[in-house]
Design an enzyme around this catalytic site. Structure first.
Site, short mmCIF file in Angstrom:
data_model
loop_
_atom_site.label_atom_id
_atom_site.label_comp_id
_atom_site.label_asym_id
_atom_site.label_seq_id
_atom_site.Cartn_x
_atom_site.Cartn_y
_atom_site.Cartn_z
N SER A 114 0.80 -1.22 0.00
CA SER A 114 0.00 0.00 0.00
C SER A 114 0.83 1.27 0.00
CB SER A 114 -0.96 -0.03 1.18
OG SER A 114 -1.95 0.95 1.01
N HIS A 115 0.70 2.08 1.08
CA HIS A 115 1.37 3.38 1.12
C HIS A 115 2.84 3.26 1.51
CE1 HIS A 115 -0.03 2.28 5.07
NE2 HIS A 115 0.92 3.05 5.58
N ASP A 278 -3.07 6.27 -3.35
CA ASP A 278 -1.89 5.60 -2.76
C ASP A 278 -1.37 4.47 -3.65
OD1 ASP A 278 -3.85 3.68 -2.37
OD2 ASP A 278 -3.04 3.04 -0.45
N ASP A 280 -1.63 1.20 -3.88
CA ASP A 280 -2.50 0.18 -4.47
C ASP A 280 -3.87 0.72 -4.86
OD1 ASP A 280 -3.04 0.51 -1.74
OD2 ASP A 280 -3.91 -1.49 -1.56
N ASP A 282 -6.35 2.23 -3.20
CA ASP A 282 -7.56 2.15 -2.39
C ASP A 282 -7.79 3.40 -1.54
OD1 ASP A 282 -5.51 1.59 -0.63
OD2 ASP A 282 -6.32 -0.32 0.07
N ARG A 283 -6.81 4.30 -1.49
CA ARG A 283 -7.00 5.52 -0.70
C ARG A 283 -7.09 6.74 -1.57
NH1 ARG A 283 -3.08 5.32 4.40
NH2 ARG A 283 -3.14 3.06 4.75
N GLU A 365 -10.19 7.38 8.67
CA GLU A 365 -9.46 8.65 8.77
C GLU A 365 -8.17 8.62 7.95
OE1 GLU A 365 -6.29 8.46 10.20
OE2 GLU A 365 -6.73 6.33 10.51
N SER A 366 -7.70 7.42 7.61
CA SER A 366 -6.45 7.29 6.87
C SER A 366 -6.65 7.48 5.37
CB SER A 366 -5.85 5.92 7.13
OG SER A 366 -6.82 4.92 6.84
N LYS A 377 -11.84 -0.30 0.15
CA LYS A 377 -11.87 1.14 -0.04
C LYS A 377 -11.40 1.42 -1.46
CE LYS A 377 -7.56 1.60 2.65
NZ LYS A 377 -7.39 0.33 3.38
C1 VG1 Z 1 -3.36 1.79 8.20
C2 VG1 Z 1 -4.54 2.71 8.38
C3 VG1 Z 1 -5.84 1.93 8.27
C4 VG1 Z 1 -5.86 1.16 6.93
C5 VG1 Z 1 -4.62 0.31 6.80
C6 VG1 Z 1 -4.53 -0.39 5.48
O1 VG1 Z 1 -3.37 0.82 9.21
O2 VG1 Z 1 -4.49 3.36 9.62
O3 VG1 Z 1 -6.92 2.80 8.37
O4 VG1 Z 1 -6.99 0.35 6.86
O5 VG1 Z 1 -3.45 1.12 6.95
O6 VG1 Z 1 -4.65 0.51 4.44
P1 VG1 Z 1 -2.47 0.91 10.52
O7 VG1 Z 1 -2.74 -0.38 11.25
O8 VG1 Z 1 -1.06 1.09 10.06
O9 VG1 Z 1 -2.94 2.11 11.27
V1 VG1 Z 1 -3.85 0.25 3.00
O10 VG1 Z 1 -4.09 1.57 1.90
O11 VG1 Z 1 -2.36 0.18 3.58
O12 VG1 Z 1 -4.59 -1.17 2.46
CO CO Z 2 -3.70 1.17 0.14
#
Ligand code: VG1
Ligand code: CO
Length: 544
Positions: A114-115, A278, A280, A282-283, A365-366, A377
């Site tokens: 992801s990010h 981001d 992948d 989804d954000r 919130e992310s 998402k």
């Molecule tokens: C983070 C975010 C959470 C999100 C998760 C996966 O998790 O806070 O809201 O669902 O990333 O998103 P954490 O446990 O690091 O707070 V993604 O775009 O990485 O699939």
């Molecule tokens: Co993501």
């Protein structure tokens, strides 16, 4: 020929797949048998893949291409009937979710961290989504974890790599492999949800937008949909070619990592609308000319205006938000007279509510927002819903926000992250809060009185399952709130996330700088949680 390889050493270093799948340093995934062991554990945990159909793709980060070849060979050796792979091994997370649902697949594997940054010295990840298109629930990730601990062998086919660049059907050891255009089905779905003609007219009328794909997977999707189908001028999408290391940055759509976009939106001659996505896809990040929209506010505004888009014109069944997300959306649900749910962090917790038809829109919130159109998402979906709303209301983003706050009040909001904190320090901080939470109500900190404090446990109203220890919630009598939890997606030490919120009903006080509005809450959080003492940090590493 299928080879059955015996695993020589301890298969996986004993870590549970976190908030969304397993994330590790790329070199760990590339190490001997590591990817293979995890893949076999996933296959075993879902009862094998014999005769099954799976979707496979990733965000294009370093090692994506190699991993796809390995997973294909293992699926073939494990008897899978068919693998449907995005061309070039690419699929955004929401596009993968859509394909699972649309093609009736048994599930899918998405390769992404992801990010998190990509590259040989950065991060890699793998997640499994089930037949409903959503992230595996805890019951399944627990089984995967157990399997990693007891695995003794895995199956893999020997043979040459497949050419993933050519769309069409081929075959590997008796298993069908279908290479599909990663964008086509997704773009079609978006066209069914939104009023594309109206958005096209918006661009014809001179509306200007900047979409920053952050060198990640949404580049091809945004280019095809915004510039191709919707007729936005060429150059609307920037950083639109996916690169294995995301151009050396973090593909994390927030004001810190998308600083270029912020600068463009706050600068001279700023476009009308800015957005980013981001790694992948989804954000999302939403910025108007001269105004940044927090993800929590975006969720609330989208929920309040969704009926302006064709797919939601009959209204929403309900809204769900992750626990640390601000309570702005709750006020919208209240006014609409619909259900509102608070779930733990991570999209997998929305799945049951969506499947049961209890909620239509969900958000975190992310910067994750989505609806019942898939079970993930969906970054570009949020951007298109905003565009549909802007095309109907013909008002600048700033005006939409001030009108929303005037109607519902404003939930000032910020998140402070402390990264790479030694795990024992971070765990001790949380444990101490767990221990003292029962004594906090009634106590005063910086003029704020604690009303309620606990370690959030979620009771799923659909299947009755309980997920405990989901984060410390501290609510104050004036509606302010502090939430503290440890990240489940980091790959180095612990990341402490501190979420800060304050409600302000008075429109005359809706224009304060966020840090100023939140100052008493920030100070109370420090006094209660002793963040400086436990982390040894004077201030957060990232504030969003
Ligand atoms: C983070 C975010 C959470 C999100 C998760 C996966 O998790 O806070 O809201 O669902 O990333 O998103 P954490 O446990 O690091 O707070 V993604 O775009 O990485 O699939
Ligand atoms: Co993501």
């Amino acid at each position: 020929m299928t080879r059955i390889l015996t695993v020589p050493t301890q298969p996986i270093d004993g870590q549970k797949p976190g908030t969304s799948g397993l994330r590790k340093k790329t070199k760990i995934f590339m190490g001997p048998h590591y990817l293979e062991n995890f893949t076999q554990s996933v296959f075993d945990a879902i009862g094998g893949v014999q005769d099954k159909i799976l979707i496979l793709g990733g965000d294009g980060r370093y090692f994506n291409d190699r991993a796809v070849q390995v997973i294909l060979r293992m699926a073939a050796a494990n008897g899978a009937a068919r693998m449907i792979v995005g061309q070039g091994g690419l699929l955004s997370t929401p596009a993968a979710s859509n394909l699972i649902r649309k093609l009736g697949a048994d599930g899918g594997i998405i390769l992404s961290a992801s990010h998190n940054p990509g590259g040989i010295d950065e991060d890699f990840g793998m997640k499994f989504n089930g037949a409903n298109g959503g992230p595996a629930p805890e019951s399944v990730t627990d089984l995967i974890f157990t399997r990693t601990q007891e695995l003794t062998e895995y199956r893999i086919l020997e043979g040459a790599d497949l050419d993933l660049s050519v769309i069409g059907e081929t075959e590997m050891g008796g298993m069908a492999v279908e290479i599909v255009d990663p964008v086509a089905d997704y773009a079609q779905l978006m066209g069914e949800l939104f009023d594309f003609d109206l958005i096209r007219n918006l661009f014809i009328g001179g509306f200007r937008m900047r979409f920053d794909a952050m060198h990640a997977v949404t580049g091809p999707y945004a280019t095809a949909i915004l510039e191709g189908i919707l007729g936005a001028p060429k150059g609307t999408v920037v950083n639109g070619t996916p690169s294995p290391d995301f151009g050396g940055g973090h593909p994390d759509p927030n004001p810190v990592w998308a600083a270029d976009l912020m600068q463009a939106m706050f600068g001279k001659d700023a476009p009308d609308f800015g957005a980013a996505s981001d790694g992948d896809g989804d954000r999302n990040m939403i910025v108007g000319r001269g105004i940044y929209v927090t993800p929590s506010d975006s969720l609330a505004v989208l929920a309040a205006n969704a009926h302006l888009a064709p797919a939601y014109k009959k209204g929403l069944a309900g809204i769900a938000r992750s626990m640390p997300t601000s309570r702005a959306a709750d006020r919208v649900a209240e006014k609409l007279g619909i259900e509102c749910h608070e779930t733990p962090t991570g999209w997998k917790f929305f799945g049951n509510l969506l499947d049961a038809g209890r909620v239509t829109i969900c958000g975190e919130e992310s910067a994750g927002t989505g609806s019942d159109h898939v079970r993930e998402k969906d970054g570009l979906w949020a951007v298109l819903l905003w565009l549909n709303i802007l095309a109907r209301r013909i008002e600048p983003v700033e005006q939409i926000m001030s009108a929303h706050w005037a109607e519902f009040g404003r939930n000032y909001y910020s998140r402070h992250d402390y990264e790479a904190v030694p795990s024992e320090r971070a765990n001790a901080l949380i444990q101490r809060l767990r221990d003292i939470s029962a004594d906090l109500p009634g106590q005063q900190f910086q003029g704020l009185t604690v009303e309620q404090a606990d370690d959030f446990a979620y009771h799923d109203p659909v299947d009755g399952s309980v997920s405990a220890n989901q984060g410390i919630r501290i609510g104050f009598t004036d509606g302010s709130r502090v939430v503290l939890r440890l990240s489940g997606t980091g790959t180095e030490g612990a990341t402490l996330r501190v979420y800060l919120e304050r409600y302000e009903a008075d429109p005359a006080r809706h224009g304060l700088p966020v840090e100023e509005a939140l100052a008493p809450v920030i100070a109370a959080a420090e006094e209660i949680a002793l963040i400086r003492e436990f982390t040894g940090r004077a201030q957060p590493d990232v504030t969003t």
